[in-house]
Scaffold this motif. Structure first.
Motif, short mmCIF file in Angstrom:
data_model
loop_
_atom_site.label_atom_id
_atom_site.label_comp_id
_atom_site.label_asym_id
_atom_site.label_seq_id
_atom_site.Cartn_x
_atom_site.Cartn_y
_atom_site.Cartn_z
N LEU A 1 0.82 -1.21 0.00
CA LEU A 1 0.00 0.00 0.00
C LEU A 1 0.86 1.26 0.00
CD1 LEU A 1 -2.71 -1.02 2.62
CD2 LEU A 1 -2.86 -1.15 0.13
N GLU A 2 1.95 1.21 0.77
CA GLU A 2 2.84 2.37 0.82
C GLU A 2 4.19 1.98 1.39
OE1 GLU A 2 0.56 4.99 3.31
OE2 GLU A 2 1.63 4.36 5.13
N ASN B 1 7.20 3.82 3.74
CA ASN B 1 7.55 4.96 4.59
C ASN B 1 9.06 4.94 4.83
OD1 ASN B 1 4.87 5.95 5.05
ND2 ASN B 1 4.55 4.18 6.39
N THR C 1 6.41 9.36 2.65
CA THR C 1 5.45 8.29 2.36
C THR C 1 5.22 8.21 0.86
OG1 THR C 1 4.35 8.51 4.50
CG2 THR C 1 3.11 7.45 2.73
N PRO D 1 2.89 6.25 -1.75
CA PRO D 1 1.79 5.33 -2.03
C PRO D 1 2.15 4.41 -3.20
CG PRO D 1 1.03 7.61 -1.87
CD PRO D 1 2.52 7.65 -1.97
N THR E 1 0.77 1.20 -6.01
CA THR E 1 -0.35 0.52 -6.67
C THR E 1 0.10 -0.81 -7.27
OG1 THR E 1 0.10 1.73 -8.73
CG2 THR E 1 -1.52 2.69 -7.21
#
Length: 394
Positions: free
Chosen positions: A29-30, A32, A74, A76, A78
């Protein structure tokens, strides 16, 4: 590595490649990135699934530093496939760069929250004792009755709701480790203390027994061929690794199937599929071993990409060839993997606990064995002092 990474001073190197490997793959999803020193504008980030050999670059450019300590960037994502590796490349940094950590956030694929139908306490040997033989093998018959080889506590028969129907072979001079019901409703039970298998009629009358030259840990598991009715017994130890074969009606020894040598008992579980192939688990390699019993040889090793870094305890197969794998430890703390006939993940569920404290149903502290009905609608797990059931479908 618990320490932050810090680049060299300006001009001492042209490029850095940082590789981050995670214990299991998630649908990302992400990402960090935690920085504690100003960044550079020459970053690139790639993600990968090493087992499936998939990778892609997901970012190129600056990772800003906002002055906080740490500063968090962060990104994101896909990406459609599970990811377990991140590569961070940094070239020609104008200033020293310090990275505290890189966090991968995602969804565990095929994971489901499935509530047990019930959990009951059962009499149990001390599975944590140094001389434990890990009793608890199970099987489920066509009427969804559950048979549990319960060590010194005998052979238990329960209905699908966990209610005790009867107890067979209750005798402290035996340690019953596994059980199987053949196509004629005969009950085959292994005894690791007397080193034999026992064949009972469906009402519990002794028909025959057999066995010879078993190792100290065996006969560990039992399965019966759906075609010729012969009894297959897993015989493993520090030296011996084989499957002994006997007739079910007379207990006569027929032959053995040799397994790859191992320095400790690494093979676990024994089960036939509807086509007559025999399966066991190899805990060293982390794989399902498929055996052609007519040729007395291993024909394939299955599901290593899912089982290579987990502790495998037992397996079961339903009538359409799905594998149910019970785990004693896993990086994601999942207790059960369900794989299709090709060894691909279908579902994973149940939690593992390692500290020995009391657990709620659905969390397993010392899982020993797993069984599934032929129709796949009832699955049971035996652990230290408890029996848990799951219902699927109707």
């Amino acid at each position: 590595d618990p320490y932050p990474w810090f680049s060299q001073q300006e001009g001492q190197t042209d490029e850095y490649n940082l590789f981050f490997e995670y214990p299991y793959a998630v649908i990302p999803l992400e990402i960090n990135i935690y920085l504690t020193h100003p960044s550079s504008d020459n970053f690139s980030i790639s993600v990968a699934n090493k087992l499936d050999k998939l990778s892609e670059q997901v970012y190129s450019g600056e990772i800003p530093f906002n002055g906080d300590c740490p500063s968090i960037f962060t990104l994101p994502l896909t990406t459609a496939y599970p990811v377990d590796h991140i590569t961070l490349r940094l070239s020609d940094p104008e200033n020293p760069v310090q990275i505290s950590s890189i966090e991968l956030v995602g969804i565990l694929p095929y994971a489901e929250e499935i509530q047990p139908a019930w959990r009951i306490a059962i009499p149990a040997d001390d599975l944590t004792a140094s001389d434990s033989h890990f009793p608890g093998g199970m099987t489920i018959d066509g009427d969804h009755n559950i048979y549990l080889a319960n060590g010194q506590n005998g052979l238990l028969k329960l209905n699908q709701d966990g209610e005790l129907i009867s107890t067979y072979l209750s005798n402290e001079t035996h340690i019953y480790s596994d059980v199987f019901i053949d196509q004629f409703s005969n009950i085959l039970v292994t005894d690791v203390l007397t080193k034999e298998f026992i064949a009972l009629s469906k009402n519990g009358t002794l028909n025959t027994s057999g066995g010879m030259d078993f190792s100290i840990y065996s006969p560990r598991a039992v399965a019966v061929s759906p075609f010729n009715g012969n009894v297959y017994l897993l015989d493993v130890g520090d030296i011996v690794n084989r499957i002994q074969v006997y007739t079910s009606d007379t207990g006569e020894y027929l032959h053995e199937i040799e397994l790859e040598p191992a320095e400790y008992p690494s093979y676990k579980g024994l089960v036939f599929d509807s086509d007559g192939f025999l399966y066991t688990l190899d805990s060293r390699k982390g794989s399902i071993i498929k055996i052609n019993v007519d040729e007395k040889m291993v024909v394939s090793e299955i599901a290593q990409k899912y089982l290579h870094n987990v502790g495998i305890m037992d397996l079961a197969i339903d009538g359409v060839g799905n594998y149910y794998i019970l785990l004693s430890n896993s990086p994601e703390n999942i207790a059960v993997y369900i794989l299709d006939g090709n060894g691909e993940m279908v579902k994973r569920f149940g939690d593992l606990s390692y500290d020995g404290s009391p657990t709620e149903q659905g969390t397993f502290s010392f899982p020993v064995s797993i069984a599934v009905s032929s129709d796949g609608n009832l699955m049971t797990i035996c652990e230290n002092g408890y029996l848990t059931a799951y219902r699927f479908g109707k």
